[in-house]
Design a protein around this motif. Sequence first.
Motif, mmCIF file in Angstrom:
data_model
loop_
_atom_site.group_PDB
_atom_site.id
_atom_site.type_symbol
_atom_site.label_atom_id
_atom_site.label_comp_id
_atom_site.label_asym_id
_atom_site.label_seq_id
_atom_site.Cartn_x
_atom_site.Cartn_y
_atom_site.Cartn_z
ATOM 1 N N UNK A 182 0.449 -1.249 -0.340
ATOM 2 C CA UNK A 182 0.401 0.173 -0.196
ATOM 3 C C UNK A 182 0.987 1.655 0.188
ATOM 4 N N UNK A 183 0.390 2.384 -0.802
ATOM 5 C CA UNK A 183 1.317 3.355 -0.862
ATOM 6 C C UNK A 183 0.005 4.567 -0.443
ATOM 7 N N UNK A 184 0.752 5.623 0.612
ATOM 8 C CA UNK A 184 -0.494 6.374 0.966
ATOM 9 C C UNK A 184 0.640 7.741 0.939
ATOM 10 N N UNK A 185 -0.114 8.738 -0.058
ATOM 11 C CA UNK A 185 0.834 9.881 -0.942
ATOM 12 C C UNK A 185 -0.398 11.204 -0.739
ATOM 13 N N UNK A 186 0.745 11.717 -0.326
ATOM 14 C CA UNK A 186 0.159 13.567 -0.396
ATOM 15 C C UNK A 186 -0.001 13.254 -2.237
ATOM 16 N N UNK A 187 -1.281 14.387 -2.142
ATOM 17 C CA UNK A 187 -1.919 14.699 -3.897
ATOM 18 C C UNK A 187 -0.696 15.171 -3.730
ATOM 19 N N UNK A 188 0.192 16.462 -3.832
ATOM 20 C CA UNK A 188 1.062 17.629 -4.136
ATOM 21 C C UNK A 188 1.963 16.559 -4.714
ATOM 22 N N UNK A 189 1.997 15.627 -4.399
ATOM 23 C CA UNK A 189 3.614 14.879 -4.667
ATOM 24 C C UNK A 189 2.763 13.461 -6.014
ATOM 25 N N UNK A 190 1.433 13.356 -5.539
ATOM 26 C CA UNK A 190 1.352 12.520 -6.488
ATOM 27 C C UNK A 190 1.864 11.940 -8.246
ATOM 28 N N UNK A 191 2.092 13.450 -8.800
ATOM 29 C CA UNK A 191 2.957 12.960 -9.789
ATOM 30 C C UNK A 191 4.215 12.337 -10.108
ATOM 31 N N UNK A 192 4.859 12.690 -8.866
ATOM 32 C CA UNK A 192 5.950 11.844 -9.293
ATOM 33 C C UNK A 192 6.124 10.281 -9.091
ATOM 34 N N UNK A 193 4.526 9.213 -8.367
ATOM 35 C CA UNK A 193 4.369 8.075 -8.545
ATOM 36 C C UNK A 193 3.828 7.873 -9.700
ATOM 37 N N UNK A 194 3.151 8.663 -9.893
ATOM 38 C CA UNK A 194 1.548 8.269 -11.289
ATOM 39 C C UNK A 194 2.246 7.240 -12.181
ATOM 40 N N UNK A 195 3.264 7.129 -12.989
ATOM 41 C CA UNK A 195 3.394 6.545 -13.711
ATOM 42 C C UNK A 195 4.528 5.218 -13.269
ATOM 43 N N UNK A 196 4.935 5.235 -12.280
ATOM 44 C CA UNK A 196 5.907 3.755 -11.381
ATOM 45 C C UNK A 196 4.951 2.825 -10.589
ATOM 46 N N UNK A 197 3.226 3.879 -11.163
ATOM 47 C CA UNK A 197 1.991 2.759 -9.859
ATOM 48 C C UNK A 197 1.665 1.161 -10.408
ATOM 49 N N UNK A 198 1.512 1.513 -12.153
ATOM 50 C CA UNK A 198 1.414 0.121 -12.969
ATOM 51 C C UNK A 198 2.403 -0.816 -12.772
ATOM 52 N N UNK A 199 4.094 -0.273 -12.454
ATOM 53 C CA UNK A 199 5.266 -0.677 -12.948
ATOM 54 C C UNK A 199 5.692 -1.920 -11.697
ATOM 55 N N UNK A 200 4.786 -1.391 -10.196
ATOM 56 C CA UNK A 200 5.343 -2.129 -8.648
ATOM 57 C C UNK A 200 4.246 -3.191 -8.499
ATOM 58 N N UNK A 201 4.744 -4.270 -8.906
ATOM 59 C CA UNK A 201 4.028 -6.024 -8.736
ATOM 60 C C UNK A 201 3.767 -5.535 -7.343
ATOM 61 N N UNK A 202 4.035 -5.832 -6.739
ATOM 62 C CA UNK A 202 3.748 -5.794 -4.880
ATOM 63 C C UNK A 202 3.078 -4.775 -4.685
ATOM 64 N N UNK A 203 3.002 -3.687 -5.498
ATOM 65 C CA UNK A 203 2.064 -2.393 -4.706
ATOM 66 C C UNK A 203 0.504 -2.674 -5.023
#
Length: 531
Positions: free
Chosen positions: A121-142
Motif C-alpha cells: 500500500x502507498x499513502x501519498x500526498x496529493x501534491x506528490x502524486x505526480x512523482x508516483x503516477x507513472x510508477x504505480x502500474x510497474x510495481x508488482x507488489x503495490x
Amino acid sequence: MTQAKAMHEPACEPLPRHFNAADHFIDRHLKEGRAGHLAIIDRDGEMNYARLAERVAQAASMYRALGLRQEDRVALAMSDSADYLACFWGALKAGVVPVCLNTLLTPNQYHYILGDCRAQVLIVEQSLYAQFAELIPALPNLEKVIVVNGREANHDTLAERLDSASLESRSVATTCDDIAFWLYSSGSTGNPKGVPHRHASLYWTAELYGKGVLGIQPHDRIFSIAKLFFAYGLGNGMTFPLSVGATAILYDGRPTPAAALDIMERHQPTIFCGVPTLYAALLADPELAQHPGSKALRRSISAGEALPKETGERWEKRFGSPILDGVGSTEMLHIYLTNQPGDVQYGCSGRPVPGYQVKLVDENGDDIEAANEIGEMLVKGPSAAGGYWNQRDKSLRTFVGEWTCTGDKYYRDEQGRYHYCGRSDDMFKSGGNWVSPFEVESTLMQHEGVMEAAVVARSDDTENLKPAAYVVLKATVADEEAFSRELQDFVRSRIELWKYPRWVYFVDELPKTATGKIQRFKLRAREQVPA
C-alpha cells in the motif's frame, strides 16, 4: 577490540518481551490521564491525545480492512501532519510496517525504494502524486494507493478511509524486537539503503536522548526543522513529545528561515531542533536580525552536520539558548554523541549520550586509547539497527557484533570530549599530515563574509593532495581574486599552515543531500583547476 566506557551509563533495563510501541506512545496517555493534553499543532489546527488515539485506532482498522497482515509494509509519502502520525502509529498498532519515504526524491529513487521494500500500500500526498503516477502500474507488489488531501484517478482518499473505519482499540501482539518501521538512508553516493528498526528502538531513543539529554516534559512544545521521514526528525517531532505527553509542532512546508521564525513566534516552542545550515541562514539574514523568535525557548539542538563554533556562539548570544550539537545516524535512529545541558563546548560533538558507548579504532581495527589521536568512531547502544535490507555485504561492514561503524573520523581530547574531523572518505593527508575538512571549513566560516564552506582534497601539479575550498558568500565582492587571498591568509593565521586552502572557488550553493549534508564527493569530482 576492547570495550570503551560511556561517561555516564544508566542501566538499560530490558523491555518486556511483549511490547507494541503504539501502546506506549499513544494509548498510555489515555490511561494516565493525559487525554486532554495538546498533542499536535499542524496545518489543520490542534489535536489532543484523545483525538490522536482515535485517529490511530481508525488507521489500524483501515489497514486491516485493506487486507494487510502483520509484517506487511505500507509506504508513507506524506507531509508532516496529524495524518502522518495517525498512519504511522496505526500501522504499528496493526502490526503493519510503515516505510517512511523522503518527500524530496526523484521518481527513479521512488521506483527503486518501492521495489526494494515491496510495499503493498502507498499513502501519498496529493501534491506528490505526480512523482508516483507513472510508477504505480510497474510495481508488482503495490496493490492499493490512498491519496492524502485531494483526489487522484480512482484512488481512495485518506479522509474517506479513516472516517469510515471503526475504532480498533486492540494492538497486535508484537515483541520488542519485532520490526516496527523502516527508514532509508540518504543514499548520498548510491541507492538508498533500507534500515529496519525495532519497536524497542523508538522507546530507547526517547528515554536516553529525549528524556535523558533534553529533559523533555509534558509542558514542552517541540518544533523540528527536520521532517518526520528523517531519523532525526522522527525523534524530534514524534517520539520525543509523545513519550511524555508533550506537544509536537508540525510544519508541512519548506523550512525557510522566515517560515521557521514565524512558527517560533506564533507557537512559542520550548525546544527547537535545527541543522547547521539553517542556523547559519537564520543568523545571516539581515531582515530577520530583530525577529523575536520564541521567548519560551529553553533548548536548541543540532545534528546532520557538525555545527561550526561561530554559529553556536552567535545563536546563543542572539536567542539566549545554547545549541546542543550532536551526532546521530539512520542506523542508530537518533543522536548518540552530544553536547549536554550545562556542558556545551562549541566546535566539538561532546560526550556519549548516557546509555550509548563509543570508541575510536585505527586502520587495523585496534582501539585508540590515547587522547588527540584520530580514528574511526564506532558506537553501540540499544537503538541500533540489525542491518540493511537485502544488503549483506554492506551490513557486514557496518554492523560488527554489538558495534556500528559510523564512517566518521574523530579524536578524543583530554577531557573526554569528541571532536569531529570528517567522514572517513573525506579525510586526507597533505605532506604526511592529516587534514580535517571540517576544521578548515569552520575556520573559513569565522570570517564575517562567509556563509558556508566545503573543503575537499585536490592534487597539485606535483600530485600532492592539498585543500580546496568551495565558499558561499554572504554578499558579492568586487574583487574575488583579492578576497580569495584574504580568506587564505585568514585561515593561515588561525590553524596549521598545511591546512590553508590552496584554491578558493566561490559558488552560489553547495551540493547537499535532502538531509542537508554536504555532498563533498560531487565537489571532488569537479574538473581540477591547476595551481
